[in-house]
Enzyme design. Sequence first.
Site, PDB file in Angstrom:
ATOM      1  N   CYS A  98       0.707  -1.250  -0.089  1.00  0.00           N
ATOM      2  CA  CYS A  98      -0.166  -0.115  -0.054  1.00  0.00           C
ATOM      3  C   CYS A  98       0.838   1.407  -0.093  1.00  0.00           C
ATOM      4  O   CYS A  98       1.951   1.104   0.414  1.00  0.00           O
ATOM      5  CB  CYS A  98      -0.817   0.113   1.223  1.00  0.00           C
ATOM      6  SG  CYS A  98      -1.954  -1.411   1.511  1.00  0.00           S
ATOM      7  N   CYS A 147      16.069 -14.165 -18.538  1.00  0.00           N
ATOM      8  CA  CYS A 147      16.332 -13.182 -19.835  1.00  0.00           C
ATOM      9  C   CYS A 147      17.524 -12.319 -19.564  1.00  0.00           C
ATOM     10  O   CYS A 147      17.898 -12.266 -18.280  1.00  0.00           O
ATOM     11  CB  CYS A 147      15.182 -12.781 -20.133  1.00  0.00           C
ATOM     12  SG  CYS A 147      14.158 -11.532 -19.358  1.00  0.00           S
ATOM     13  N   CYS A 168      17.804   1.931  -5.634  1.00  0.00           N
ATOM     14  CA  CYS A 168      18.256   2.003  -7.262  1.00  0.00           C
ATOM     15  C   CYS A 168      17.148   1.674  -8.079  1.00  0.00           C
ATOM     16  O   CYS A 168      16.542   2.148  -8.740  1.00  0.00           O
ATOM     17  CB  CYS A 168      19.723   1.220  -7.321  1.00  0.00           C
ATOM     18  SG  CYS A 168      20.097   1.504  -9.187  1.00  0.00           S
TER      19      CYS A 168
END
Lengths: 444, 154
Positions: free
Chosen positions: A273, A411, A421
């Site tokens: 939230c 991937c 970051c």
Amino acid sequence: MQAFGFFRNKVPVGLHVNVRTNTGVNIQAVLDPNWSVNEVKEKIAPKLGFPASEVKIIFAGKELDDSFKLSDCDLGQQSILHAVKVVRVSSGNQATGIPLPTALAHSLPVMDSNQQGEQGRQIPHFYVYCSSCKKMCVGKLRVRCAHCKEGAIIVSRDPCSWEDVLTPLQIPGTCEVEGCGGDSVEFFFKCAEHVPSVDSLDALPLNLVKSNTRDVPCMACFDVQDLVLVFPCSSAHVTCLDCFRTYCQSLLQERQFTYDPVHGYSVPCPAKCDNSLIRDTHHFKLLSAELYARYQRFGAEEFVIASGGTFCPQPNCGMGLMPHPDCRRITCEHGCGFVFCRDCRQGYHIGECERTDGSECSSNTDDRQAYRVDPERAAAARWDEASAISIRVLTKPCPKCRTPTERDGGCMHMTCTWPQCGYHWCWVCQNEWTRDCMASHWFA
Amino acid sequence: MSGVGGLPRRIIKETQRLMAEPVPGISAVPDENNARYFHVVVAGPEGSPFEGGVFKLELFLPEEYPMSAPKVRFLTKIYHPNVDKLGRICLDILKDKWSPALQIRTVLLSIQALLSAPNPDDPLQNDVAELWKVNEAEALRNAREWTRLYAMGN
């Protein structure tokens, strides 16, 4: 919880209390819980040396009304009552009557009360972290003068929210201690589970922990537990304390706590939230001592980074450093003395940093100038050096924050694992992730 | 938190509810040897190119569940921009948007919804996604064809 309820509601037969006067006299008294406040005054007045009609009794911020029964106060063994000689007739605007902890049951909306006391009464419960017991305990709310720290003070209004209780100097009051003249109160908590040596350390309030009077199931294990932690989100999501610990532990292991410049190192509601960070980080005292120590270390490190600092990259050092922002040559002062380059975190060098990904890593840094090696230390640190090399071999740094990142499948689209970051980058290009990366080497 | 045999009560409760009130179009049955491993079957949603197909998936609840997401994979081949050749699914709630407030049930519902509404802007299978954007008609044809080939008949 049953044990708590029993403990809180049953008033012992003989109540041993300390009575303090505003002139510094301290007397011990054994009181009958069935007595009214008036009877208490009759009992203690002779010892104080003035008539009962001139005594007023202050407990937890309120002058107790004559007709009030002791058993209805939140009075425990070794509690302190303040007996004050009446100087003037009650001015009228001061609160009298029900002691605060009892009154608060009705006025503090975020506070809970025990569902069914032994006598069907509602008695408020606060939960605190007690550093003497080294655990979470039932707590008692107490009031003292913000100036002289004595309890002989009368509040001019009840606090009506946790903010009133936790913010200093929020509520005015009148201190009855001679010569003090203090005019504001401060609230503090005591552990209710050990008999206090008089004036033992304050306990830390855990305002998000509540008795589960509404039988709300934990959002993680679905069980209805007696004690819950209510997150400060608009939905007030609930987890039981065990799941709160597991939740924090799993985030801490992945270093996924959020660093917030105002609230510190914390976690949001598990349902993610908005604005749900736990603001009072004392709640992390609910973790094991080992995890709490790790929490503190990570938190301190995030603070150093957020303040523009860095860490010594030497194994077994890791000293937090606050170098000048423009300086690339960093010396580990007060630490191991290592001199390193801010950009590549290798021994300091002149000229461009060497790329340190994959195969090129074996080139040693020994021949670097300004790299001071203590031979003994270097010999001792080979194991760590080996691990540092494997980190260099197996990882690539996030192009933005340089967090070493390992790719263990999937991937080429990387998301930086450091929550502060979160950069999206390409494992192949070691640059920002783009649609071109998707088109040419998404999986290959 | 733990119930019989070290299996958390939450998993027991979720399993019981999945059995008692199954989600329409989805079945999830725990493996008889491993209560954390579920055999899942999802029916291709009506109106989608997967309609009429029956898609098998596997779902595994890791040790950290519910603090970390279930691992879900398609076992039946499917032509879908958000599912790769190995059956791995690109779905945010299985990755960074996971929350312990979600459940097996909500995960499976989301996968069902993904079949109804493929999202070629967040693809895992690039050639599929590209075709879905460039020539939707052909992509839908392929999806229907794969459904007929791999997801019907057993």
